[in-house]
Design a protein around this motif. Sequence first.
Motif, PDB file in Angstrom:
ATOM      1  N   LEU A 175       0.824  -1.201   0.000  1.00 57.31           N
ATOM      2  CA  LEU A 175       0.000   0.000   0.000  1.00 57.31           C
ATOM      3  C   LEU A 175       0.865   1.261   0.000  1.00 57.31           C
ATOM      4  CD1 LEU A 175      -2.924   0.960   0.046  1.00 57.31           C
ATOM      5  CD2 LEU A 175      -2.808   1.009   2.534  1.00 57.31           C
ATOM      6  N   LYS A 176       1.974   1.234   0.722  1.00 52.84           N
ATOM      7  CA  LYS A 176       2.882   2.388   0.803  1.00 52.84           C
ATOM      8  C   LYS A 176       4.084   2.176  -0.107  1.00 52.84           C
ATOM      9  CE  LYS A 176       1.572   3.421   5.580  1.00 52.84           C
ATOM     10  NZ  LYS A 176       2.072   3.602   6.981  1.00 52.84           N
ATOM     11  N   ILE A 177       3.823   1.853  -1.359  1.00 57.03           N
ATOM     12  CA  ILE A 177       4.894   1.586  -2.301  1.00 57.03           C
ATOM     13  C   ILE A 177       5.496   2.899  -2.795  1.00 57.03           C
ATOM     14  CG2 ILE A 177       3.336   1.492  -4.279  1.00 57.03           C
ATOM     15  CD1 ILE A 177       5.125  -0.723  -5.426  1.00 57.03           C
ATOM     16  N   ASP A 178       6.791   2.897  -3.016  1.00 60.08           N
ATOM     17  CA  ASP A 178       7.478   4.085  -3.506  1.00 60.08           C
ATOM     18  C   ASP A 178       7.201   4.267  -5.000  1.00 60.08           C
ATOM     19  OD1 ASP A 178       9.243   6.307  -3.226  1.00 60.08           O
ATOM     20  OD2 ASP A 178      10.801   5.129  -4.205  1.00 60.08           O
ATOM     21  N   SER A 179       7.367   5.469  -5.487  1.00 55.78           N
ATOM     22  CA  SER A 179       7.075   5.755  -6.901  1.00 55.78           C
ATOM     23  C   SER A 179       8.004   4.976  -7.831  1.00 55.78           C
ATOM     24  CB  SER A 179       7.200   7.265  -7.163  1.00 55.78           C
ATOM     25  OG  SER A 179       8.507   7.714  -6.850  1.00 55.78           O
ATOM     26  N   ARG A 220      -1.177  -4.624   5.754  1.00 55.27           N
ATOM     27  CA  ARG A 220      -0.545  -5.029   7.011  1.00 55.27           C
ATOM     28  C   ARG A 220      -1.037  -4.122   8.147  1.00 55.27           C
ATOM     29  NH1 ARG A 220       5.774  -4.931   5.743  1.00 55.27           N
ATOM     30  NH2 ARG A 220       5.141  -2.837   5.099  1.00 55.27           N
ATOM     31  N   GLY A 221      -1.406  -4.749   9.257  1.00 53.29           N
ATOM     32  CA  GLY A 221      -1.762  -3.989  10.444  1.00 53.29           C
ATOM     33  C   GLY A 221      -2.946  -3.070  10.218  1.00 53.29           C
ATOM     34  N   ARG A 222      -2.747  -1.804  10.545  1.00 54.63           N
ATOM     35  CA  ARG A 222      -3.829  -0.812  10.453  1.00 54.63           C
ATOM     36  C   ARG A 222      -4.178  -0.450   9.012  1.00 54.63           C
ATOM     37  NH1 ARG A 222      -2.083   3.564  15.160  1.00 54.63           N
ATOM     38  NH2 ARG A 222      -2.035   2.075  16.913  1.00 54.63           N
ATOM     39  N   GLU A 223      -3.388  -0.912   8.041  1.00 55.53           N
ATOM     40  CA  GLU A 223      -3.709  -0.615   6.640  1.00 55.53           C
ATOM     41  C   GLU A 223      -5.032  -1.249   6.218  1.00 55.53           C
ATOM     42  OE1 GLU A 223       0.952  -0.365   5.077  1.00 55.53           O
ATOM     43  OE2 GLU A 223      -0.375  -1.981   4.422  1.00 55.53           O
ATOM     44  N   GLN A 224      -5.482  -2.277   6.947  1.00 58.61           N
ATOM     45  CA  GLN A 224      -6.745  -2.934   6.587  1.00 58.61           C
ATOM     46  C   GLN A 224      -7.944  -2.004   6.779  1.00 58.61           C
ATOM     47  OE1 GLN A 224      -7.184  -6.800   8.410  1.00 58.61           O
ATOM     48  NE2 GLN A 224      -4.980  -7.157   8.381  1.00 58.61           N
ATOM     49  N   SER A 225      -7.781  -0.971   7.597  1.00 59.29           N
ATOM     50  CA  SER A 225      -8.889  -0.033   7.819  1.00 59.29           C
ATOM     51  C   SER A 225      -8.968   1.034   6.735  1.00 59.29           C
ATOM     52  CB  SER A 225      -8.742   0.637   9.190  1.00 59.29           C
ATOM     53  OG  SER A 225      -7.529   1.380   9.250  1.00 59.29           O
ATOM     54  N   ARG A 226      -8.066   1.016   5.749  1.00 60.15           N
ATOM     55  CA  ARG A 226      -8.070   2.015   4.664  1.00 60.15           C
ATOM     56  C   ARG A 226      -8.127   1.317   3.302  1.00 60.15           C
ATOM     57  NH1 ARG A 226      -6.180   6.927   6.378  1.00 60.15           N
ATOM     58  NH2 ARG A 226      -7.190   7.634   4.467  1.00 60.15           N
ATOM     59  N   PRO A 227      -9.183   0.560   3.009  1.00 61.10           N
ATOM     60  CA  PRO A 227      -9.252  -0.120   1.705  1.00 61.10           C
ATOM     61  C   PRO A 227      -9.383   0.851   0.540  1.00 61.10           C
ATOM     62  CG  PRO A 227     -11.334  -0.332   2.868  1.00 61.10           C
ATOM     63  CD  PRO A 227     -10.381   0.301   3.826  1.00 61.10           C
ATOM     64  N   MET A 258      -7.626   3.390  -0.108  1.00 63.42           N
ATOM     65  CA  MET A 258      -6.286   3.694  -0.634  1.00 63.42           C
ATOM     66  C   MET A 258      -5.841   2.614  -1.612  1.00 63.42           C
ATOM     67  SD  MET A 258      -4.404   5.127   2.807  1.00 63.42           S
ATOM     68  CE  MET A 258      -2.885   5.437   1.905  1.00 63.42           C
ATOM     69  N   GLY A 259      -6.161   1.360  -1.310  1.00 66.78           N
ATOM     70  CA  GLY A 259      -5.839   0.277  -2.233  1.00 66.78           C
ATOM     71  C   GLY A 259      -6.614   0.387  -3.529  1.00 66.78           C
ATOM     72  N   VAL A 260      -7.882   0.794  -3.448  1.00 69.45           N
ATOM     73  CA  VAL A 260      -8.690   0.952  -4.663  1.00 69.45           C
ATOM     74  C   VAL A 260      -8.103   2.048  -5.546  1.00 69.45           C
ATOM     75  CG1 VAL A 260     -10.969   1.578  -5.538  1.00 69.45           C
ATOM     76  CG2 VAL A 260     -10.768   0.070  -3.552  1.00 69.45           C
ATOM     77  N   ARG A 261      -7.699   3.158  -4.940  1.00 73.52           N
ATOM     78  CA  ARG A 261      -7.106   4.251  -5.728  1.00 73.52           C
ATOM     79  C   ARG A 261      -5.809   3.802  -6.400  1.00 73.52           C
ATOM     80  NH1 ARG A 261      -8.782   7.651  -1.321  1.00 73.52           N
ATOM     81  NH2 ARG A 261      -6.656   7.628  -0.469  1.00 73.52           N
ATOM     82  N   LEU A 262      -5.005   3.008  -5.687  1.00 73.02           N
ATOM     83  CA  LEU A 262      -3.746   2.539  -6.277  1.00 73.02           C
ATOM     84  C   LEU A 262      -4.007   1.620  -7.464  1.00 73.02           C
ATOM     85  CD1 LEU A 262      -0.649   2.441  -6.107  1.00 73.02           C
ATOM     86  CD2 LEU A 262      -0.882   0.536  -4.499  1.00 73.02           C
ATOM     87  N   LEU A 263      -4.984   0.726  -7.347  1.00 70.01           N
ATOM     88  CA  LEU A 263      -5.293  -0.186  -8.456  1.00 70.01           C
ATOM     89  C   LEU A 263      -5.891   0.571  -9.635  1.00 70.01           C
ATOM     90  CD1 LEU A 263      -6.748  -3.264  -6.531  1.00 70.01           C
ATOM     91  CD2 LEU A 263      -4.480  -3.013  -7.535  1.00 70.01           C
ATOM     92  N   ARG A 300      -6.943 -10.528   3.693  1.00 67.82           N
ATOM     93  CA  ARG A 300      -6.120  -9.361   3.995  1.00 67.82           C
ATOM     94  C   ARG A 300      -5.542  -8.736   2.735  1.00 67.82           C
ATOM     95  NH1 ARG A 300      -2.049 -10.875   8.803  1.00 67.82           N
ATOM     96  NH2 ARG A 300      -1.731  -8.617   8.623  1.00 67.82           N
ATOM     97  N   ASN A 301      -5.991  -9.172   1.568  1.00 60.34           N
ATOM     98  CA  ASN A 301      -5.481  -8.679   0.296  1.00 60.34           C
ATOM     99  C   ASN A 301      -6.623  -8.080  -0.519  1.00 60.34           C
ATOM    100  OD1 ASN A 301      -2.977  -9.828   1.047  1.00 60.34           O
ATOM    101  ND2 ASN A 301      -3.563 -11.786   0.129  1.00 60.34           N
ATOM    102  N   MET A 302      -6.232  -7.301  -1.534  1.00 56.16           N
ATOM    103  CA  MET A 302      -7.167  -6.754  -2.516  1.00 56.16           C
ATOM    104  C   MET A 302      -6.671  -7.163  -3.897  1.00 56.16           C
ATOM    105  SD  MET A 302      -8.505  -2.850  -3.053  1.00 56.16           S
ATOM    106  CE  MET A 302      -9.423  -2.909  -1.521  1.00 56.16           C
ATOM    107  N   VAL A 303      -7.577  -7.709  -4.710  1.00 53.32           N
ATOM    108  CA  VAL A 303      -7.187  -8.336  -5.973  1.00 53.32           C
ATOM    109  C   VAL A 303      -7.933  -7.675  -7.118  1.00 53.32           C
ATOM    110  CG1 VAL A 303      -7.073 -10.508  -7.250  1.00 53.32           C
ATOM    111  CG2 VAL A 303      -6.794 -10.516  -4.778  1.00 53.32           C
TER     112      VAL A 303
END
Length: 267
Positions: free
Chosen positions: A74-78, A105-112, A114-119, A141-144
Motif C-alpha cells: 500500500l505504501k509503495i514508492d514511486s 498489514r496492520g492498520r492498513e486494513q482499515s483504509r481499503p 487507498m488500495g482501490v485508488r492505487l489499483l 487481507r489482500n485486494m485483488v
Amino acid sequence: MGPSGEQVGVVRVEDALRLAAEADLDLVEVAPDARPPVCKLMDYGKFKYESAMKARDQRRHQANTQLKEIRFRLKIDSHDFETKKGHVVRFLKGGDKVKVMIMFRGREQSRPEMGVRLLEKLAEEVAEFGSVESLPRVDGRNMVMVIGPLRKKAQAKSEQLKKHEELKATQKANQEAHKAAKAARAASRTPDDDDRPTPVAAPAPAAPAVTDEPAPAVVEEKAEAPVQEAPAAPAPKVAAPKATPKAAPKPEVKPAAQPAAAKPAPK
C-alpha cells in the motif's frame, strides 16, 4: 497400400513382406482395428522424423494464456511502482492476464479506499495494453484485480516469431554482404601484390636460460712479451760495523742520616 498411397488390395502377409523387401521399405500397420488390417509400405524412420517435426511446430504455434501475478504494497514508492508497472506491461504485451494483488498489514486494513485508488491508477496507466476484467475486491487481507490483454496470445506469439524471422534474415543479408565485399577485395588484387615479398620480422634473441650453476670464468689470453736479460747489478758494499758506545756509570746515592732519638727528661 503402396509407398505413394495407391491401393494394392488384400494380399497375404508373406506377399506384403516380399514387396517391402523388394522396395527396400518397411511394412507398417496403420489401421490395426480394421477388418482386414490396413498396412502401408513406407520408410518408418523418415515417418517418425516427420511426425516429430509436425508435433514441434504445433507446440510452437500453440497459444496458452497464462495468469501472471504481481504484488504491491500500500505504501509503495514511486520508483518501485514504475518498476512493477513495467512488468505488468510486459505480461500484457505477451498476451497473458495479470492478477494484481495489494497486501495490507496492520492498520492498513482499515483504509481499503487507498488500495482501490492505487489499483485504479495502475489500470489507467496500462489501459493501452490491457483492460480490467475483474474489479478490485477484498480477499482476506489482500485486494485483488485482474487485467486482461487487448490482443490474443496467438497474435502476440506470431508477432514475436515474425520479428525473429526478420532478425535472422537481416543477419543472413549482412553475412552475404560481408562475403561479397571480401570476394571483391580479393579480385581487385594485382599479381604484383602477390609477388611482393612478405616482410619477415627478425626473431627476437632468446633469453638466456636461468640455472643454478655458476657462470664460467672468462680467461683472457695475453700475448707473451719477449723476455730481455737485465744487466748484472754491481756487488753491494759492506759497511764496517760501528762501535757501540759504553754506558756511563750510574752515580752512587747515599742514604740520608736519620736524626737521633730524643732522650727522656730526668725525674
